[in-house]
Design an enzyme around this catalytic site. Structure first.
Site, PDB file in Angstrom:
ATOM      1  N   GLU A  32     -20.753  11.995  59.518  1.00 22.21           N
ATOM      2  CA  GLU A  32     -21.243  13.344  59.831  1.00 22.21           C
ATOM      3  C   GLU A  32     -20.348  14.098  60.816  1.00 22.21           C
ATOM      4  O   GLU A  32     -20.840  14.845  61.667  1.00 22.21           O
ATOM      5  CB  GLU A  32     -22.702  13.294  60.318  1.00 22.21           C
ATOM      6  N   GLU A  57     -27.120   8.027  52.858  1.00 21.44           N
ATOM      7  CA  GLU A  57     -28.369   7.931  53.625  1.00 21.44           C
ATOM      8  C   GLU A  57     -29.397   8.841  52.989  1.00 21.44           C
ATOM      9  O   GLU A  57     -29.084   9.968  52.607  1.00 21.44           O
ATOM     10  CB  GLU A  57     -28.213   8.425  55.075  1.00 21.44           C
TER      11      GLU A  57
END
Length: 337
Positions: free
Chosen positions: A94, A239
């Site tokens: 991220e 995820e």
């Protein structure tokens, strides 16, 4: 399907107990966020496929020179290969110009390139793909999904990543959370649309119909990559999950519904890309050292290894029924149909 093995808790089982739990539950894939040698040693001989994380704190160092990348690959990949089936290396998680990780953005592609070269030099270039894991903050327009595009102010960052993945034939790893879209905008996004329970199409996008938010988010990333020359790049959902407590919409029932439906849906694919989607559920355990509060409640299991949900984790024609005994006996594995 896989499950992410996070370790931000002070009461979690030993690495060997955790890997035994994966095996007894027939969970064939696992994501690690850093090259924890205790976990990697426990994975030896397990046949579990692994996404191995190179943590954000190391990205700048790895970008600074090939010698660092070679050392990292030797120490954390080659030393465990082929006993540990590392499938992907996720260089950073991220990293984004629009979040708190913006200081790392200029190092992202050099780190990817260096690790890719080091993996090739180690003779593992055909076995291990090198990628990075991104979130939805990079997407500017996601509605309708066919109009998905990266934010204009991050294109300098995303375009080289997409080009790298295209050239190396690696997938983009994407963290997709309908929960956060729903909880941030419950007036516009219905709970059934977020939980895969909408009875009819919610979004009509040309000839494609969307009955759930997960597909819409996934397909908006596919469209964004196509717009930047990455039409051939696949996606691994690195995820996805739903918290059981700690914030708006975070309940045991909602989490159970989301997870059950996600497991089923991952076999089917999205309107834009039908077929199984390689998906990793976040996370294996509730992790009590995470913040804010809701981040402590994403686990499929409590730290004592007791299951929080009754799920069928269908891997290789097996069912994972966690209402059954929680030890590693065969009675918890019932064959499907």
């Amino acid at each position: 399907l896989g499950v992410c093995y996070g370790m931000m808790g002070n009461n979690l089982p030993s690495h060997s107990e955790v890997i035994q739990l994966y095996k007894s539950r027939n969970i064939g894939r696992l994501r690690l966020y850093d090259p924890n040698h205790g976990a990697l040693n426990a994975l030896r001989g397990s046949n579990i496929e692994v996404i191995l994380g190179l943590p954000n704190v190391d990205v700048k160092h790895i970008a600074s020179g090939m010698e660092h990348a070679r050392w990292w690959v030797q120490k954390n990949v080659k030393d465990f290969w082929p006993d540990v089936k590392i499938k992907y290396i996720a260089v950073g998680n991220e990293i984004s110009p629009v979040t708190g990780t913006s200081s790392l953005t200029s190092f992202q592609v050099p780190a990817l390139v260096n690790i890719y070269k080091a993996v090739g030099e180690a003779g593992l270039g055909n076995d291990i793909k090198v990628s990075t894991s991104v979130d939805m903050t990079l997407i500017g327009n996601s509605y309708p999904p066919s109009q998905g595009s990266f934010r204009n102010d991050v294109r300098w960052f995303t375009d080289p990543i997409v080009g790298f993945l295209r050239d190396t034939r690696a997938p983009l790893l994407v963290n997709i959370y309908p929960y956060f879209s729903y909880s941030g905008n419950p007036g516009q996004i219905s709970l059934p649309y977020a939980l895969f329970t909408a009875p009819n199409a919610v979004v009509q996008d040309g000839s494609r119909q969307y009955r759930n938010l997960f597909d819409a988010m996934l397909d908006s990333v596919y469209a964004a990559m196509e717009r930047t020359g990455g039409g051939s790049v696949g996606i691994v959902v690195s995820e996805s999950g739903w918290p059981s407590a700690g914030a708006f919409g975070a309940t045991q029932d909602n989490a159970a519904t989301y997870l059950r439906n996600l497991i089923q849906h991952a076999k089917e694919g999205s309107p834009r890309k039908p077929g199984p989607i390689e998906t990793y559920i976040f996370a294996m355990f509730d992790e009590n050292n995470k913040n804010p509060e809701l981040e402590k409640h994403f686990g499929l299991f409590s730290p004592n290894k007791q299951p929080k949900y009754n799920l069928n984790f269908g891997v290789s024609e097996r069912v994972w029924d966690i209402s059954a005994e929680t030890n590693s006996t065969a009675s918890s594995l019932i064959s499907e149909m």
